[in-house]
Write an enzyme that holds these catalytic residues in place. Structure first.
Site, PDB file in Angstrom:
ATOM      1  N   CYS A  86       0.801  -1.225   0.000  1.00 49.41           N
ATOM      2  CA  CYS A  86       0.000   0.000   0.000  1.00 49.41           C
ATOM      3  C   CYS A  86       0.832   1.272   0.000  1.00 49.41           C
ATOM      4  O   CYS A  86       0.297   2.357  -0.196  1.00 49.41           O
ATOM      5  CB  CYS A  86      -0.947   0.002   1.193  1.00 49.41           C
ATOM      6  SG  CYS A  86      -2.120  -1.369   1.163  1.00 49.41           S
ATOM      7  N   HIS A 380      -9.236   3.361  -1.672  1.00 48.68           N
ATOM      8  CA  HIS A 380      -7.830   2.980  -1.543  1.00 48.68           C
ATOM      9  C   HIS A 380      -7.375   2.117  -2.721  1.00 48.68           C
ATOM     10  O   HIS A 380      -7.347   0.893  -2.625  1.00 48.68           O
ATOM     11  CB  HIS A 380      -7.638   2.233  -0.216  1.00 48.68           C
ATOM     12  CG  HIS A 380      -6.273   1.670  -0.014  1.00 48.68           C
ATOM     13  ND1 HIS A 380      -5.125   2.312  -0.435  1.00 48.68           N
ATOM     14  CD2 HIS A 380      -5.862   0.506   0.562  1.00 48.68           C
ATOM     15  CE1 HIS A 380      -4.075   1.583  -0.119  1.00 48.68           C
ATOM     16  NE2 HIS A 380      -4.493   0.477   0.480  1.00 48.68           N
ATOM     17  N   CYS A 410       0.556   2.387   6.316  1.00 50.45           N
ATOM     18  CA  CYS A 410       0.844   1.001   6.684  1.00 50.45           C
ATOM     19  C   CYS A 410       0.817   0.161   5.415  1.00 50.45           C
ATOM     20  O   CYS A 410       0.154   0.509   4.437  1.00 50.45           O
ATOM     21  CB  CYS A 410      -0.168   0.474   7.696  1.00 50.45           C
ATOM     22  SG  CYS A 410      -1.871   0.417   7.066  1.00 50.45           S
TER      23      CYS A 410
END
Length: 424
Positions: A86, A380, A410
């Site tokens: 990510c 996201h 994260c």
């Protein structure tokens, strides 16, 4: 030589399987890079490098950066792809900054894209083995004999899993476990998610979020225009959120679809310049990249707690403390993850036992964190979120006359990323 964030752009973020279902990650990346370049008012030949991140790689285009670059930039512009789960776009930006700081480039476009609609499906190991063996057969009879071993169950596609290869645990299950271990209540998670939606809705209505996007005109008629994020819920409330069942632990869980980020398609890019390039092109920077850090933890532990370790390292490298930070952007994979990291940063015990520090790192007041919402509301796209956060932070630092900004993400594998920006 310092690297500056000059401008950037992103697509709106669409839910997986939604408005961008006919666009792949390369298509989305081209839109973001093309518009970022246009906003910089630079000719394509002025770009020295393109660095792009993605997570779910398309086997037909393993170097997504090059495919995006060939569609937008001069063919002589080198391009390479990075992947840090990510935080992929964050690592792309850090790599671009390093190219500038070491004198290897003056203008770099960095970012990332993800299509979680157009994900590749793989074959079962057994079917793949049979097909390979059949391709080596020396006669049609031998090939037919090998293929006859295929059973109906072998034909089922293998779905990609958002799970840790080392432990088999999904991110959602890890967030659920962190909520329990860290005492993060369901009510607090829902409240953070509602806050994300309300701030994102306000950012869209007053034009701040919309200004960071390039509208997408959908083929074939190009009459349908996507110009806002699909995940923002203006009409939701705590009561509606409380009615949802937990996803990962139906009996005692607290992580729900409402306090988690949705699977999303989208792309984002920023333009980075050296000090010499700023003068040459008469460009005005938004922010300087002051420092960054990456952390890594045992994935079997607090999987999404990486930011709590990366943040103090990035601040140390910048020569700052949390008291110097005016704004903070933290990727919201799950409310439980955000609140767990903020709790750790504010904990004396965590500082002493995990960081070897005498006092807590701390964090800014809540009203200076994710001031236009976060990934829970906005969405996201794995490979793009880091560039979205970077652009928002740089813009808000200028808008609010802040001096230092901190961003954190994260990432799978127990990784964490943090970067410090300094308003130019």
């Amino acid at each position: 030589m310092r690297a500056a964030v000059v401008t950037g752009c992103r697509t709106p973020f669409a839910r997986s399987g939604g408005d961008f279902r006919d666009l792949n990650a390369v298509d989305l990346g081209k839109i973001a890079v093309r518009e970022a370049l246009a906003r910089s008012e630079l000719p394509g030949r002025a770009v020295d490098q393109l660095v792009f991140g993605t997570v779910v790689h398309d086997p037909s285009a393993p170097n997504i950066a090059r495919e995006v670059g060939l569609g937008v930039l001069a063919e002589g512009v080198p391009a390479h792809t990075v992947s840090l789960a990510c935080a992929s776009a964050n690592q792309a930006i850090a790599d671009g900054a390093s190219l500038i700081e070491t004198g290897q480039a003056d203008v770099v476009i960095a970012g990332g894209a993800e299509s979680l609609t157009r994900i590749p499906f793989t074959l079962s190991d057994r079917l793949a083995s049979i097909l390979v063996a059949s391709s080596k057969a020396r006669s049609l009879r031998n090939r037919a004999g090998i293929l006859s071993r295929i059973r109906p169950r072998d034909l089922l596609p293998v779905h990609p899993q958002i799970a840790e290869p080392s432990t088999g645990e999904t991110m959602g299950a890890a967030a659920e476990r962190m909520a329990k271990e860290n005492g993060i209540a369901r009510e607090a998670q829902d409240a953070w998610a509602l806050r994300s939606h309300r701030l994102a809705a306000a950012g869209m209505e007053d034009g701040r979020l919309a200004a960071e996007m390039a509208p997408v005109f959908l083929a074939p008629s190009y009459k349908k225009i996507i110009d806002r994020d699909a995940g923002i819920r203006r009409d939701t409330g705590l009561e509606a959120m409380a009615a949802l069942d937990p996803v990962f632990d139906p009996r005692r869980g607290s992580v729900t679809a409402a306090n988690s980020s949705p699977l999303t398609d989208g792309a984002a890019a920023v333009v980075l310049m050296s000090e010499d390039a700023l003068v040459k092109h008469d460009a005005r920077p938004l922010a300087w990249i002051r420092a960054h850090a990456v952390s890594a933890l045992d994935p079997a532990g607090q999987l999404l707690q990486g930011p709590a370790y990366a943040v103090p390292a990035a601040l140390d490298r910048a020569g700052l403390t949390m008291g110097d930070v005016d704004l903070m952007e933290m990727h919201e994979a799950f409310s439980a993850q955000v609140l767990s990291n903020l709790q750790a940063l504010d904990s004396q015990a965590f500082a002493r036992n995990e960081l070897g520090r005498s006092r807590a790192v701390g964090h800014p007041p809540e009203d200076r964190i994710n001031v236009m919402g976060g990934s829970i509301a906005l969405g996201h796209p794995f490979g793009a979120t880091g560039a979205r956060i970077t652009l928002t932070l740089a813009n808000e630092l200028r808008r609010r006359d802040g001096h230092f900004g901190l961003l954190t993400v994260c990432a799978a594998g127990g990784m964490g990323f943090a970067m410090v920006l300094e308003r130019a």
